[in-house]
Design an enzyme around this catalytic site. Structure first.
Site, PDB file in Angstrom:
ATOM      1  CG  HIS A  43      -2.061   0.957   1.445  1.00 41.89           C
ATOM      2  ND1 HIS A  43      -3.296   0.745   1.847  1.00 41.89           N
ATOM      3  CD2 HIS A  43      -2.026   2.214   0.689  1.00 41.89           C
ATOM      4  CE1 HIS A  43      -3.945   1.823   1.759  1.00 41.89           C
ATOM      5  NE2 HIS A  43      -3.238   2.698   1.061  1.00 41.89           N
ATOM      6  CD  GLU A  70      -4.217  -2.743   0.629  1.00 39.81           C
ATOM      7  OE1 GLU A  70      -4.878  -3.900   1.000  1.00 39.81           O
ATOM      8  OE2 GLU A  70      -3.795  -1.997   1.493  1.00 39.81           O
ATOM      9  CG  HIS A 190      -7.883  -2.220   8.353  1.00 38.57           C
ATOM     10  ND1 HIS A 190      -7.682  -2.164   9.502  1.00 38.57           N
ATOM     11  CD2 HIS A 190      -7.399  -1.346   7.566  1.00 38.57           C
ATOM     12  CE1 HIS A 190      -6.850  -0.991   9.346  1.00 38.57           C
ATOM     13  NE2 HIS A 190      -6.643  -0.636   8.153  1.00 38.57           N
TER      14      HIS A 190
HETATM   15  N1  PXP Z   1      -6.900  -3.643   3.452  1.00 39.62           N
HETATM   16  C1  PXP Z   1      -6.641  -2.373   3.425  1.00 39.62           C
HETATM   17  C2  PXP Z   1      -7.240  -1.618   2.300  1.00 39.62           C
HETATM   18  C3  PXP Z   1      -5.713  -1.714   3.913  1.00 39.62           C
HETATM   19  O1  PXP Z   1      -5.585  -0.234   3.865  1.00 39.62           O
HETATM   20  C4  PXP Z   1      -5.109  -2.409   4.901  1.00 39.62           C
HETATM   21  C5  PXP Z   1      -3.766  -1.651   5.851  1.00 39.62           C
HETATM   22  O2  PXP Z   1      -2.739  -1.305   4.980  1.00 39.62           O
HETATM   23  C6  PXP Z   1      -5.262  -3.760   5.083  1.00 39.62           C
HETATM   24  C7  PXP Z   1      -6.200  -4.535   4.169  1.00 39.62           C
HETATM   25  C8  PXP Z   1      -4.335  -4.635   5.913  1.00 39.62           C
HETATM   26  O3  PXP Z   1      -4.701  -4.309   7.520  1.00 39.62           O
HETATM   27  P1  PXP Z   1      -3.979  -4.691   8.578  1.00 39.62           P
HETATM   28  O4  PXP Z   1      -2.659  -4.181   8.492  1.00 39.62           O
HETATM   29  O5  PXP Z   1      -4.660  -4.381   9.824  1.00 39.62           O
HETATM   30  O6  PXP Z   1      -3.918  -6.215   8.413  1.00 39.62           O
END
Ligand code: PXP
Length: 237
Positions: A43, A70, A190
């Protein structure tokens, strides 16, 4: 069976803290795949505090599973996708200074914006996924934009889960069939972790992929990266 995509942003954060190339995220991405990751997620944020835009080009060269990038569809991000051509793009509505993604798209308000961008991104051959809260109208809106998949924002699920797992999962369970009937694939991400992942996977029948970063990297401090990836894989099997 849902696939595990490992988000390696936190590895890049550690690397950046010393200004050197250690840990080397290219090596870590290769190792994650060797240890069982079925995809690598990054990301790149506007301030490049984690993964840098330039890292994405190098990752595309070596990722043999699925590279998922992302981000907010800024001009710079769109150009990156057009050049790197990842397997999947996940669009998030983050403000430039967001600490982390904390809500999904308003696909009704931004329908034409998303439709145009998704059309462009799909020309690269990438699958396009939209970060979404589990609300029927927004999922319907996502289908209208031409997205291939949605990624459920699971932050609220993870937050409520320790107190009341059945309540935490309800909105996702209530909307997943609708999303599936509209032809949308279903990803999730997330705050998923070793405590809440299996419960989510067991109840969301059409779940295709989860992307997990923060908890997985934290767990690997205790269990090691190889064990940790295997532990997450077992929650999905
Ligand atoms: N999906 C998206 C769109 C995110 O922004 C993130 C965090 O970068 C994640 C998934 C993954 O989240 P986590 O780091 O809490 O596992």
């Amino acid at each position: 069976m849902a696939q595990l995509s490992v988000n390696i942003n936190k590895i890049a954060l550690i690397r950046n803290s010393r200004g050197s190339n250690y840990p080397d995220i290219i090596q870590v991405a290769k190792d994650c795949e060797r240890f069982g990751a079925q995809g690598i997620t990054v990301h790149p944020r506007p301030d490049e505090r984690h993964v840098k835009f330039s890292d994405c080009y190098d990752l595309k060269e070596i990722v043999t599973t699925e590279l998922n990038i992302e981000g907010y569809p800024s001009e710079k991000f769109i150009q990156l996708i057009q050049e790197v051509k990842p397997h999947q793009v996940t669009l998030v509505p983050d403000l430039p200074d967001a600490l982390t993604s904390d809500n999904g798209w308003d696909t009704i308000q931004h329908e034409s914006f998303l439709k145009e961008i998704i059309g462009e991104l799909k020309k690269t051959g990438a699958r396009v996924s939209l970060f979404i809260d589990p609300i029927e109208q927004l999922i319907e809106g996502a289908a209208k934009t031409g997205a291939d998949r949605i990624e459920y924002y699971t932050g609220p699920y993870a937050h409520i889960f320790p107190e009341n797992p059945e309540h935490a999962i309800r909105k996702y369970q209530m909307t997943e069939k609708f999303a599936h009937q509209l032809g949308l694939g279903i990803n999730a991400g997330h705050d998923l972790n070793l405590h809440n992942l299996r419960f989510f996977k067991d109840r969301i029948t059409h779940l295709e992929e989860v992307s997990i970063g923060h908890a997985l990297i934290c767990d690997s401090l205790y269990y090691g990266l190889e064990n940790t990836i295997q532990m997450y894989r077992r929650c999905l099997d």
